[in-house]
Motif scaffolding. Structure first.
Motif, short mmCIF file in Angstrom:
data_model
loop_
_atom_site.label_atom_id
_atom_site.label_comp_id
_atom_site.label_asym_id
_atom_site.label_seq_id
_atom_site.Cartn_x
_atom_site.Cartn_y
_atom_site.Cartn_z
N SER A 1 0.84 -1.19 0.00
CA SER A 1 0.00 0.00 0.00
C SER A 1 0.87 1.24 0.00
CB SER A 1 -0.92 0.02 1.23
OG SER A 1 -0.16 0.08 2.41
N PHE A 2 0.31 2.32 -0.55
CA PHE A 2 0.95 3.62 -0.54
C PHE A 2 -0.06 4.62 0.01
CE2 PHE A 2 4.44 2.13 -2.94
CZ PHE A 2 5.40 3.13 -2.94
N THR A 3 0.19 5.18 1.16
CA THR A 3 -0.73 6.14 1.74
C THR A 3 0.05 7.35 2.23
OG1 THR A 3 -0.56 5.07 3.90
CG2 THR A 3 -2.40 4.40 2.48
N LEU A 4 -0.58 8.54 2.17
CA LEU A 4 0.03 9.75 2.68
C LEU A 4 -0.11 9.78 4.19
CD1 LEU A 4 -1.30 12.35 0.10
CD2 LEU A 4 0.99 11.36 0.22
N PRO A 5 0.92 10.25 4.89
CA PRO A 5 0.84 10.30 6.35
C PRO A 5 -0.22 11.28 6.81
CG PRO A 5 2.78 11.48 5.58
CD PRO A 5 2.19 10.77 4.38
N ALA A 6 -1.00 10.89 7.80
CA ALA A 6 -2.05 11.76 8.35
C ALA A 6 -1.44 12.72 9.36
CB ALA A 6 -3.13 10.91 9.02
N LEU A 7 -1.98 13.96 9.41
CA LEU A 7 -1.50 14.93 10.39
C LEU A 7 -1.99 14.56 11.77
CD1 LEU A 7 -2.16 18.29 8.50
CD2 LEU A 7 0.03 17.12 8.80
N ASP A 8 -1.10 14.67 12.74
CA ASP A 8 -1.54 14.43 14.11
C ASP A 8 -2.26 15.68 14.61
OD1 ASP A 8 0.42 16.29 14.71
OD2 ASP A 8 1.90 14.76 15.27
N GLU A 9 -2.83 15.61 15.81
CA GLU A 9 -3.62 16.71 16.33
C GLU A 9 -2.77 17.97 16.48
OE1 GLU A 9 -5.52 15.57 19.90
OE2 GLU A 9 -6.77 14.02 18.97
N ARG A 10 -1.53 17.81 16.91
CA ARG A 10 -0.67 18.98 17.09
C ARG A 10 -0.41 19.67 15.76
NH1 ARG A 10 2.99 20.90 20.79
NH2 ARG A 10 4.76 22.07 19.93
N SER A 11 -0.15 18.86 14.73
CA SER A 11 0.10 19.45 13.41
C SER A 11 -1.12 20.18 12.89
CB SER A 11 0.53 18.35 12.43
OG SER A 11 1.75 17.75 12.85
N GLU A 12 -2.31 19.60 13.12
CA GLU A 12 -3.54 20.25 12.66
C GLU A 12 -3.72 21.59 13.36
OE1 GLU A 12 -6.58 17.43 13.38
OE2 GLU A 12 -6.12 16.19 11.62
N VAL A 13 -3.40 21.63 14.65
CA VAL A 13 -3.51 22.89 15.40
C VAL A 13 -2.51 23.90 14.85
CG1 VAL A 13 -3.15 23.99 17.64
CG2 VAL A 13 -4.38 21.82 17.50
N ASP A 14 -1.29 23.45 14.53
CA ASP A 14 -0.28 24.35 13.99
C ASP A 14 -0.73 24.94 12.66
OD1 ASP A 14 1.31 23.88 16.14
OD2 ASP A 14 2.59 22.40 15.16
N VAL A 15 -1.32 24.11 11.80
CA VAL A 15 -1.80 24.60 10.50
C VAL A 15 -2.91 25.63 10.71
CG1 VAL A 15 -3.00 23.97 8.39
CG2 VAL A 15 -1.14 22.53 9.23
N ALA A 16 -3.83 25.32 11.62
CA ALA A 16 -4.92 26.27 11.89
C ALA A 16 -4.37 27.59 12.42
CB ALA A 16 -5.90 25.65 12.90
N SER A 17 -3.34 27.52 13.26
CA SER A 17 -2.74 28.73 13.80
C SER A 17 -2.08 29.56 12.71
CB SER A 17 -1.71 28.37 14.87
OG SER A 17 -2.33 27.70 15.96
N LEU A 18 -1.42 28.86 11.76
CA LEU A 18 -0.79 29.57 10.66
C LEU A 18 -1.81 30.28 9.79
CD1 LEU A 18 1.94 26.99 9.60
CD2 LEU A 18 2.33 29.23 10.63
N VAL A 19 -2.93 29.60 9.53
CA VAL A 19 -3.98 30.21 8.71
C VAL A 19 -4.56 31.43 9.42
CG1 VAL A 19 -6.29 29.86 7.75
CG2 VAL A 19 -4.57 28.05 7.56
N LYS A 20 -4.79 31.29 10.74
CA LYS A 20 -5.32 32.41 11.51
C LYS A 20 -4.33 33.57 11.52
CE LYS A 20 -7.20 33.60 16.07
NZ LYS A 20 -7.51 33.09 17.43
N ALA A 21 -3.05 33.27 11.72
CA ALA A 21 -2.03 34.31 11.74
C ALA A 21 -1.96 35.04 10.40
CB ALA A 21 -0.67 33.71 12.09
N ALA A 22 -2.10 34.27 9.31
CA ALA A 22 -2.07 34.90 7.99
C ALA A 22 -3.24 35.86 7.82
CB ALA A 22 -2.10 33.82 6.90
N GLY A 23 -4.43 35.45 8.33
CA GLY A 23 -5.60 36.32 8.25
C GLY A 23 -5.41 37.59 9.06
N ILE A 24 -4.82 37.44 10.26
CA ILE A 24 -4.56 38.61 11.10
C ILE A 24 -3.57 39.54 10.42
CG2 ILE A 24 -3.54 39.37 13.29
CD1 ILE A 24 -4.67 36.82 14.56
#
Length: 303
Positions: A114-137
């Motif tokens: 099988s070939f699968t892309l690694p899933a983001l852990d909860e911490r990574s998801e929070v980091d991405v959300a923070s980056l998006v929010k920071a970009a909006g600010i």
């Protein structure tokens, strides 16, 4: 093949390239040097051609032996294996179905199941959300900074934002008189003393409702703002705007004067609500971030 006949009619002698692969060269002849060893690129091409020949041979055997699925002929089996597709691991990763347990090809059992892309852990998801929010600010801060700069571009001494609306200090003057009773009458505005010719700026965006001579003020400018309020600029020396003209916060609209009932050059500023009731400008301005009293207080020119 090119052959050359001798004048005596002897049998033609074959060219070097017509000789058998392992035949000895006739005495007295000259051999061409052996060709250089094939490069890696040539070998790769030869391998690809050989692979294609194998598949072609398999197709020929299929035609000769019929249904390879039930045949025990070893040549037929070889042809069948040569024609089977090799599983593409990238396509396997994109497939929504369960991954195959083996690849249908020679050596396919060595491919990953099988070939699968690694899933983001909860911490990574929070980091991405923070980056998006920071970009909006960051974008919002840049927008607000641009609005402040635009309001100051005309020369206004101070500018602030209240929500998405810009306000400016209307002139660079000294606060000398407030709203209320004075000398037995009601003073319906505030006074900012400044030399004649000092620029007067639009408090905020608006449309010119009055511009020119006015009783008691000598000359004035009245702006109507999007929320229905009005700002009044009295005792002006000159007006730079006309009725119906749209102006932006910080745009120069007039200059300080001493016309009308005035004891010295100053700007008389009034604020009217949507019903044109005259209200105290000080709390109205402070609620929007402008404090004119910080420019100094005391006796000075008044109307």
């Amino acid at each position: 093949m090119a052959r050359h006949r001798s004048p005596s009619g002897a049998r033609p002698v074959p060219d070097e390239y017509d000789a058998a692969p392992h035949a000895s060269a006739p005495s007295g002849t000259h051999r061409l040097p052996a060709p250089p060893s094939p490069s890696l690129h040539v070998r790769a091409m030869a391998f690809a051609v050989a692979g294609g020949a194998l598949v072609a041979a398999g197709q020929t055997l299929v035609s000769a032996h019929g249904d390879l699925g039930v045949s025990d002929d070893p040549y037929a089996k070889l042809a069948q294996n040569a024609m089977l597709p090799v599983t593409d691991p990238v396509q396997s990763a994109a497939a929504s179905a369960a991954p195959a347990t083996s690849a249908n090809a020679i050596g396919g059992d060595q491919l990953g199941n099988s070939f699968t892309l690694p899933a983001l852990d909860e911490r990574s998801e929070v980091d991405v959300a923070s980056l998006v929010k920071a970009a909006g600010i960051g974008e919002e801060m840049q927008k607000r900074t641009s609005m402040i700069r635009a309001a100051l571009a005309g020369g206004a001494p101070e500018a602030v934002l209240d929500g998405s609306t810009a306000y400016v200090l209307p002139t660079d003057g000294r606060f000398t008189s407030g709203f209320g009773a004075r000398w037995g009458v009601t003073h319906y505005g505030i006074d900012l003393a400044a030399p004649i010719g000092t620029p007067i700026f639009a408090l905020t965006d608006g449309v010119v409702e009055e511009s020119g001579p006015a009783s008691g003020f000598g000359m004035w400018v009245v702006l109507k703002h999007p929320d229905g309020t009005h700002s009044v600029y009295g005792h002006i020396n000159r007006s730079f705007v006309g009725v119906g003209q749209k102006v932006r916060a910080g745009e120069e609209i007039a200059e300080v004067g001493n016309r009308g009932q005035s004891t010295g050059p100053h700007l008389h500023l009034e604020i009217w609500d949507a019903a044109k009731n005259k209200i105290n400008p000080l709390p109205w301005l402070r609620a929007r971030g402008i404090d004119v009293t910080s420019t100094g207080t005391g006796d000075g020119p008044a109307d």
